[in-house]
Design an enzyme around this catalytic site. Sequence first.
Site, mmCIF file in Angstrom:
data_model
loop_
_atom_site.group_PDB
_atom_site.id
_atom_site.type_symbol
_atom_site.label_atom_id
_atom_site.label_comp_id
_atom_site.label_asym_id
_atom_site.label_seq_id
_atom_site.Cartn_x
_atom_site.Cartn_y
_atom_site.Cartn_z
ATOM 1 N N ARG A 110 0.838 -1.202 0.000
ATOM 2 C CA ARG A 110 0.000 0.000 0.000
ATOM 3 C C ARG A 110 0.873 1.252 0.000
ATOM 4 N NH1 ARG A 110 -3.889 0.144 4.693
ATOM 5 N NH2 ARG A 110 -4.746 1.800 3.407
ATOM 6 N N SER A 111 0.479 2.229 -0.784
ATOM 7 C CA SER A 111 1.199 3.498 -0.852
ATOM 8 C C SER A 111 1.255 4.177 0.511
ATOM 9 C CB SER A 111 0.524 4.414 -1.880
ATOM 10 O OG SER A 111 1.134 5.676 -1.887
ATOM 11 N N SER A 112 0.164 4.100 1.260
ATOM 12 C CA SER A 112 0.127 4.737 2.588
ATOM 13 C C SER A 112 1.169 4.142 3.522
ATOM 14 C CB SER A 112 -1.264 4.585 3.213
ATOM 15 O OG SER A 112 -2.218 5.260 2.434
ATOM 16 N N LEU A 113 1.447 2.847 3.391
ATOM 17 C CA LEU A 113 2.468 2.201 4.221
ATOM 18 C C LEU A 113 3.867 2.533 3.714
ATOM 19 C CD1 LEU A 113 0.767 -1.277 4.728
ATOM 20 C CD2 LEU A 113 0.804 0.668 6.308
ATOM 21 N N LEU A 137 5.497 -12.381 2.668
ATOM 22 C CA LEU A 137 5.824 -10.972 2.487
ATOM 23 C C LEU A 137 7.235 -10.730 3.003
ATOM 24 C CD1 LEU A 137 2.473 -9.728 4.037
ATOM 25 C CD2 LEU A 137 2.985 -9.968 1.597
ATOM 26 N N GLU A 138 8.013 -9.968 2.264
ATOM 27 C CA GLU A 138 9.357 -9.605 2.704
ATOM 28 C C GLU A 138 9.309 -8.148 3.143
ATOM 29 O OE1 GLU A 138 9.297 -10.430 -0.893
ATOM 30 O OE2 GLU A 138 9.476 -12.583 -0.617
ATOM 31 N N TYR A 171 3.061 -23.417 -11.659
ATOM 32 C CA TYR A 171 3.763 -23.641 -10.398
ATOM 33 C C TYR A 171 3.308 -24.913 -9.688
ATOM 34 C CZ TYR A 171 6.630 -22.254 -6.490
ATOM 35 O OH TYR A 171 7.610 -22.220 -5.537
#
Length: 193
Positions: A110-113, A137-138, A171
């Site tokens: 998210r841009s806010s984060l 998530l990294e 995959y």
Amino acid sequence: MRLCDRDIIQWLDEGKLVIEPRPPVERINGATADVRLGNQFRVFQGHTAAYIDLSGPKNEVNEALERVMSDEIVLPEGEAFYLHPGELALAVTLESVTLPDNVVGWLDGRSSLARLGLMVHVTAHRIDPGWHGHIVLEFFNSGKLPLALRPGMVIGALSFEPMSGSADRPYNRRQDAKYKNQQGAVGSRISED
């Protein structure tokens, strides 16, 4: 061309695309479906190794990874995970995602984060056709202050891009797929390359 919100909802309704638990309609907007933070984390214990030789013998790489990677941390409900400036941590989405063989997914933070210094998916934001599992998530905190991350918070958004045809080696059918049916904050399996 990526799916629009209307198509994401239709594909979820038809079972072509699976997100469990399914996001409510208000979390499917424009060209994305929001994903939330799960409660499983891993951190790096940098003081336990001077370096990791990524091109070294597999057994040495594995030994180094075992020294630097923490056991999985499972947060109780209501607890926060604190990511300090300059720290890298692994986490997992609350949602499990299943993609068909003819769709590639893209995960964006998210841009806010990001404006607070949080990098959600450091480099590997592609979700391969045929993927099934939670998404690791990294996290990296490039800001100046510790960030409190709480399970259940919206952490990113998935978009879905139909391909020109079905993948010959999706995959879920690859013998060498290192993270097939991934559950939890799985650490690097670079030594399996």
